[in-house]
Design a protein around this motif. Structure first.
Motif, mmCIF file in Angstrom:
data_model
loop_
_atom_site.group_PDB
_atom_site.id
_atom_site.type_symbol
_atom_site.label_atom_id
_atom_site.label_comp_id
_atom_site.label_asym_id
_atom_site.label_seq_id
_atom_site.Cartn_x
_atom_site.Cartn_y
_atom_site.Cartn_z
ATOM 1 N N LEU A 1 -1.951 4.598 -5.835
ATOM 2 C CA LEU A 1 -2.981 4.869 -4.459
ATOM 3 C C LEU A 1 -2.849 4.238 -3.391
ATOM 4 C CD1 LEU A 1 -5.244 6.913 -3.399
ATOM 5 C CD2 LEU A 1 -6.857 5.347 -4.779
ATOM 6 N N VAL A 2 -2.728 2.920 -3.597
ATOM 7 C CA VAL A 2 -2.657 1.827 -2.414
ATOM 8 C C VAL A 2 -1.606 1.975 -1.542
ATOM 9 C CG1 VAL A 2 -2.801 -0.518 -1.794
ATOM 10 C CG2 VAL A 2 -4.445 0.192 -3.605
ATOM 11 N N SER A 3 -0.496 2.287 -2.225
ATOM 12 C CA SER A 3 0.866 2.416 -1.317
ATOM 13 C C SER A 3 0.796 3.507 -0.845
ATOM 14 C CB SER A 3 2.104 2.138 -2.607
ATOM 15 O OG SER A 3 1.943 3.283 -3.509
ATOM 16 N N THR A 4 0.264 4.691 -1.242
ATOM 17 C CA THR A 4 0.147 5.841 -0.771
ATOM 18 C C THR A 4 -0.562 6.057 0.496
ATOM 19 O OG1 THR A 4 0.499 7.001 -2.799
ATOM 20 C CG2 THR A 4 -0.273 8.334 -0.881
ATOM 21 N N LEU A 5 -1.930 5.201 0.489
ATOM 22 C CA LEU A 5 -2.715 5.166 1.581
ATOM 23 C C LEU A 5 -2.020 3.990 2.767
ATOM 24 C CD1 LEU A 5 -6.161 4.635 0.197
ATOM 25 C CD2 LEU A 5 -5.444 6.624 1.030
ATOM 26 N N ILE A 6 -1.345 3.280 2.169
ATOM 27 C CA ILE A 6 -0.702 2.392 3.281
ATOM 28 C C ILE A 6 0.494 3.064 3.804
ATOM 29 C CG2 ILE A 6 0.856 0.257 3.670
ATOM 30 C CD1 ILE A 6 -1.006 -0.982 1.462
ATOM 31 N N GLY A 7 1.138 3.904 3.224
ATOM 32 C CA GLY A 7 2.548 4.624 3.928
ATOM 33 C C GLY A 7 1.773 5.775 4.864
ATOM 34 N N SER A 8 0.786 6.560 4.489
ATOM 35 C CA SER A 8 0.347 7.651 5.320
ATOM 36 C C SER A 8 -0.416 6.735 6.768
ATOM 37 C CB SER A 8 -0.692 8.264 4.642
ATOM 38 O OG SER A 8 -1.989 7.486 4.413
ATOM 39 N N ALA A 9 -0.862 5.573 6.399
ATOM 40 C CA ALA A 9 -1.416 4.979 7.679
ATOM 41 C C ALA A 9 -0.303 4.448 8.804
ATOM 42 C CB ALA A 9 -2.299 3.752 7.524
ATOM 43 N N VAL A 10 0.768 3.941 8.346
ATOM 44 C CA VAL A 10 1.862 3.707 8.992
ATOM 45 C C VAL A 10 2.505 4.942 9.417
ATOM 46 C CG1 VAL A 10 4.305 2.644 8.806
ATOM 47 C CG2 VAL A 10 2.641 1.427 7.614
ATOM 48 N N LEU A 11 2.628 5.855 8.932
ATOM 49 C CA LEU A 11 3.186 7.101 9.491
ATOM 50 C C LEU A 11 2.331 7.745 10.536
ATOM 51 C CD1 LEU A 11 4.515 9.111 6.290
ATOM 52 C CD2 LEU A 11 5.870 8.004 8.228
ATOM 53 N N THR A 12 0.907 7.609 10.520
ATOM 54 C CA THR A 12 0.209 8.235 11.265
ATOM 55 C C THR A 12 0.226 7.383 12.738
ATOM 56 O OG1 THR A 12 -1.335 9.052 9.641
ATOM 57 C CG2 THR A 12 -2.354 8.724 11.668
ATOM 58 N N GLY A 13 0.069 6.190 12.542
ATOM 59 C CA GLY A 13 0.334 5.107 13.629
ATOM 60 C C GLY A 13 1.668 5.381 14.535
#
Length: 112
Positions: free
Chosen positions: A10-22
Motif C-alpha cells: 500500500l505504501v509503495s502504491t501511494l508513493i508511486g501514484s504521488a510521483v506520477l501525479t506530480g
C-alpha cells in the motif's frame, strides 16, 4: 494474525501514484508556459508601478500671460514631450524633481 491490508504494498502504491501525479502536473505546467510564450503572452507581471497624473512646470517657457507653462501627464519620468513655446516646437524631458508649488520640473532640451 490475519491482515486484510498489505502495508508495504500500500505504501509503495501511494508513493508511486504521488510521483506520477506530480510529474503529470509539472508536465502540464511546462506545456502551458510554452503555449503562452508562443502566443506572446507575458508570464510575469510587469514591474511598472501604476501611473499617476503629474503636473509639470516647463522651465524657460511662459504662457501669454507671463505665468510659467505647465503640462499634465501620466507619462513616466525620463519621457520627452514636445510643446509649442512662442510658436516654435520645443522638447522637454520630464523629471522627478519637485518644485515648491507641488509640480515637477520639465527641463528644456532644445534652446531657441
Amino acid at each position: 494474525m490475519f491482515s486484510f491490508i498489505d502495508l508495504p504494498g500500500l505504501v509503495s502504491t501511494l508513493i508511486g501514484s504521488a510521483v506520477l501525479t506530480g510529474a503529470g502536473a509539472a508536465g502540464r505546467r511546462l506545456l502551458s508556459r510554452r503555449a503562452r510564450a508562443a502566443e506572446g503572452v507575458e508570464t510575469t507581471a510587469p514591474l511598472e508601478a501604476p501611473r499617476m497624473l503629474r503636473r509639470y512646470t516647463l522651465l524657460r517657457a511662459t504662457g501669454p500671460d507671463g505665468i510659467p507653462a505647465q503640462y499634465a501627464t501620466t507619462r513616466p519620468t525620463g519621457s520627452v514631450i514636445v510643446q509649442r513655446v512662442n510658436g516654435h516646437p520645443q522638447r522637454f524631458e520630464l523629471t522627478d524633481v519637485p518644485l515648491a508649488d507641488g509640480t515637477f520640473v520639465a527641463e528644456p532640451l532644445d534652446y531657441l
